[in-house]
Design a protein around this motif. Structure first.
Motif, PDB file in Angstrom:
ATOM      1  N   TYR A 110       0.834  -1.194   0.000  1.00  0.00           N
ATOM      2  CA  TYR A 110       0.000   0.000   0.000  1.00  0.00           C
ATOM      3  C   TYR A 110       0.877   1.256   0.000  1.00  0.00           C
ATOM      4  O   TYR A 110       1.803   1.379   0.807  1.00  0.00           O
ATOM      5  CB  TYR A 110      -0.923   0.013   1.214  1.00  0.00           C
ATOM      6  CG  TYR A 110      -2.033  -0.995   1.132  1.00  0.00           C
ATOM      7  CD1 TYR A 110      -1.860  -2.310   1.553  1.00  0.00           C
ATOM      8  CD2 TYR A 110      -3.290  -0.635   0.629  1.00  0.00           C
ATOM      9  CE1 TYR A 110      -2.885  -3.240   1.474  1.00  0.00           C
ATOM     10  CE2 TYR A 110      -4.324  -1.558   0.553  1.00  0.00           C
ATOM     11  CZ  TYR A 110      -4.118  -2.859   0.982  1.00  0.00           C
ATOM     12  OH  TYR A 110      -5.134  -3.769   0.896  1.00  0.00           O
ATOM     13  N   ASP A 111       0.538   2.175  -0.861  1.00  0.00           N
ATOM     14  CA  ASP A 111       1.323   3.399  -0.989  1.00  0.00           C
ATOM     15  C   ASP A 111       0.899   4.506  -0.033  1.00  0.00           C
ATOM     16  O   ASP A 111       1.703   5.354   0.336  1.00  0.00           O
ATOM     17  CB  ASP A 111       1.233   3.937  -2.422  1.00  0.00           C
ATOM     18  CG  ASP A 111       2.056   3.115  -3.398  1.00  0.00           C
ATOM     19  OD1 ASP A 111       1.756   3.154  -4.605  1.00  0.00           O
ATOM     20  OD2 ASP A 111       3.011   2.448  -2.956  1.00  0.00           O
ATOM     21  N   TYR A 112      -0.371   4.547   0.329  1.00  0.00           N
ATOM     22  CA  TYR A 112      -0.894   5.672   1.097  1.00  0.00           C
ATOM     23  C   TYR A 112      -1.484   5.188   2.418  1.00  0.00           C
ATOM     24  O   TYR A 112      -2.181   4.174   2.453  1.00  0.00           O
ATOM     25  CB  TYR A 112      -1.970   6.409   0.287  1.00  0.00           C
ATOM     26  CG  TYR A 112      -1.518   6.800  -1.092  1.00  0.00           C
ATOM     27  CD1 TYR A 112      -2.043   6.197  -2.221  1.00  0.00           C
ATOM     28  CD2 TYR A 112      -0.529   7.766  -1.262  1.00  0.00           C
ATOM     29  CE1 TYR A 112      -1.618   6.545  -3.491  1.00  0.00           C
ATOM     30  CE2 TYR A 112      -0.093   8.110  -2.527  1.00  0.00           C
ATOM     31  CZ  TYR A 112      -0.638   7.500  -3.628  1.00  0.00           C
ATOM     32  OH  TYR A 112      -0.202   7.851  -4.876  1.00  0.00           O
ATOM     33  N   TRP A 113      -1.205   5.957   3.478  1.00  0.00           N
ATOM     34  CA  TRP A 113      -1.652   5.602   4.822  1.00  0.00           C
ATOM     35  C   TRP A 113      -2.200   6.827   5.526  1.00  0.00           C
ATOM     36  O   TRP A 113      -1.675   7.934   5.387  1.00  0.00           O
ATOM     37  CB  TRP A 113      -0.490   5.044   5.641  1.00  0.00           C
ATOM     38  CG  TRP A 113      -0.024   3.706   5.156  1.00  0.00           C
ATOM     39  CD1 TRP A 113       0.814   3.461   4.110  1.00  0.00           C
ATOM     40  CD2 TRP A 113      -0.387   2.434   5.685  1.00  0.00           C
ATOM     41  NE1 TRP A 113       0.994   2.109   3.952  1.00  0.00           N
ATOM     42  CE2 TRP A 113       0.273   1.453   4.913  1.00  0.00           C
ATOM     43  CE3 TRP A 113      -1.200   2.021   6.745  1.00  0.00           C
ATOM     44  CZ2 TRP A 113       0.131   0.083   5.158  1.00  0.00           C
ATOM     45  CZ3 TRP A 113      -1.337   0.661   6.987  1.00  0.00           C
ATOM     46  CH2 TRP A 113      -0.672  -0.287   6.203  1.00  0.00           C
ATOM     47  N   GLY A 114      -3.245   6.600   6.340  1.00  0.00           N
ATOM     48  CA  GLY A 114      -3.736   7.639   7.212  1.00  0.00           C
ATOM     49  C   GLY A 114      -2.934   7.684   8.502  1.00  0.00           C
ATOM     50  O   GLY A 114      -2.005   6.896   8.708  1.00  0.00           O
ATOM     51  N   GLN A 115      -3.311   8.606   9.390  1.00  0.00           N
ATOM     52  CA  GLN A 115      -2.563   8.788  10.631  1.00  0.00           C
ATOM     53  C   GLN A 115      -3.013   7.826  11.723  1.00  0.00           C
ATOM     54  O   GLN A 115      -2.339   7.692  12.742  1.00  0.00           O
ATOM     55  CB  GLN A 115      -2.708  10.231  11.126  1.00  0.00           C
ATOM     56  CG  GLN A 115      -3.986  10.538  11.900  1.00  0.00           C
ATOM     57  CD  GLN A 115      -5.234  10.558  11.041  1.00  0.00           C
ATOM     58  OE1 GLN A 115      -5.185  10.527   9.826  1.00  0.00           O
ATOM     59  NE2 GLN A 115      -6.384  10.627  11.694  1.00  0.00           N
ATOM     60  N   GLY A 116      -4.144   7.182  11.514  1.00  0.00           N
ATOM     61  CA  GLY A 116      -4.645   6.211  12.472  1.00  0.00           C
ATOM     62  C   GLY A 116      -5.670   6.797  13.424  1.00  0.00           C
ATOM     63  O   GLY A 116      -5.665   7.992  13.725  1.00  0.00           O
ATOM     64  N   THR A 117      -6.542   5.933  13.912  1.00  0.00           N
ATOM     65  CA  THR A 117      -7.529   6.313  14.912  1.00  0.00           C
ATOM     66  C   THR A 117      -7.596   5.208  15.966  1.00  0.00           C
ATOM     67  O   THR A 117      -7.599   4.026  15.641  1.00  0.00           O
ATOM     68  CB  THR A 117      -8.912   6.570  14.275  1.00  0.00           C
ATOM     69  OG1 THR A 117      -9.815   7.070  15.256  1.00  0.00           O
ATOM     70  CG2 THR A 117      -9.498   5.319  13.641  1.00  0.00           C
ATOM     71  N   GLN A 118      -7.627   5.618  17.221  1.00  0.00           N
ATOM     72  CA  GLN A 118      -7.579   4.650  18.327  1.00  0.00           C
ATOM     73  C   GLN A 118      -8.962   4.065  18.604  1.00  0.00           C
ATOM     74  O   GLN A 118      -9.950   4.801  18.719  1.00  0.00           O
ATOM     75  CB  GLN A 118      -7.067   5.334  19.598  1.00  0.00           C
ATOM     76  CG  GLN A 118      -7.050   4.447  20.828  1.00  0.00           C
ATOM     77  CD  GLN A 118      -5.980   3.368  20.749  1.00  0.00           C
ATOM     78  OE1 GLN A 118      -4.836   3.641  20.408  1.00  0.00           O
ATOM     79  NE2 GLN A 118      -6.364   2.140  21.089  1.00  0.00           N
ATOM     80  N   VAL A 119      -8.994   2.756  18.715  1.00  0.00           N
ATOM     81  CA  VAL A 119     -10.196   2.045  19.143  1.00  0.00           C
ATOM     82  C   VAL A 119      -9.847   1.279  20.409  1.00  0.00           C
ATOM     83  O   VAL A 119      -8.898   0.502  20.425  1.00  0.00           O
ATOM     84  CB  VAL A 119     -10.691   1.073  18.052  1.00  0.00           C
ATOM     85  CG1 VAL A 119     -11.811   0.184  18.601  1.00  0.00           C
ATOM     86  CG2 VAL A 119     -11.159   1.838  16.832  1.00  0.00           C
ATOM     87  N   THR A 120     -10.610   1.527  21.456  1.00  0.00           N
ATOM     88  CA  THR A 120     -10.385   0.859  22.731  1.00  0.00           C
ATOM     89  C   THR A 120     -11.674   0.181  23.169  1.00  0.00           C
ATOM     90  O   THR A 120     -12.720   0.836  23.268  1.00  0.00           O
ATOM     91  CB  THR A 120      -9.931   1.840  23.816  1.00  0.00           C
ATOM     92  OG1 THR A 120      -8.746   2.511  23.369  1.00  0.00           O
ATOM     93  CG2 THR A 120      -9.639   1.112  25.117  1.00  0.00           C
ATOM     94  N   VAL A 121     -11.594  -1.130  23.406  1.00  0.00           N
ATOM     95  CA  VAL A 121     -12.750  -1.907  23.824  1.00  0.00           C
ATOM     96  C   VAL A 121     -12.526  -2.318  25.273  1.00  0.00           C
ATOM     97  O   VAL A 121     -11.581  -3.039  25.587  1.00  0.00           O
ATOM     98  CB  VAL A 121     -12.956  -3.135  22.935  1.00  0.00           C
ATOM     99  CG1 VAL A 121     -14.229  -3.874  23.345  1.00  0.00           C
ATOM    100  CG2 VAL A 121     -13.017  -2.737  21.466  1.00  0.00           C
TER     101      VAL A 121
END
Length: 123
Positions: A110-121
């Motif tokens: 994959y060439d493109y990536w986002g900055q990420g988002t945290q998921v906490t369960v």
């Protein structure tokens, strides 16, 4: 060149649901192969789901099959990850990815990536 921005992460109880969104810039979004990966603390990044350009083909890692659904709206330049029946082991930073070609579950493709988002369960 695509820019990806994730949203929708947060804290949820076991069994709850969240919907992640990934907004992409660029006029060629509809041609991108899109994916979601996640990385938990102390673990390697792992593939979660992917979708082809028109949504006709999707794939999932075994641990999320039947609980997560990937979809896209090309008119809105957005890809979604609906997450149901969440478990503590789903806790991670979730990343949206894009590529011009089929990239499957291989993050290095994959060439493109986002900055990420945290998921906490929480249990």
């Amino acid at each position: 060149q695509a820019q990806l921005v994730e949203s929708g992460g947060g804290l949820v109880q076991v069994g709850g649901s969240l919907r992640l969104s990934c907004a992409a810039s660029g006029r060629t979004f509809s041609s991108y192969y899109m994916g979601w990966f996640r990385q938990a603390p102390g673990k390697e990044r792992e593939f979660v789901a992917a979708i082809n350009w028109n949504g006709a083909s999707t794939s999932y890692t075994d641990s999320v099959k039947g609980r997560f659904t990937i979809s896209r709206d090309n008119a809105k330049n957005t890809v979604y990850l609906q997450m149901n029946s969440l478990k503590p082991e789903d806790t991670a930073v979730y990343y949206c990815t894009a590529d011009h070609n089929y990239s499957g579950s291989y993050d290095y493709r994959y060439d493109y990536w986002g900055q990420g988002t945290q998921v906490t369960v929480s249990s």
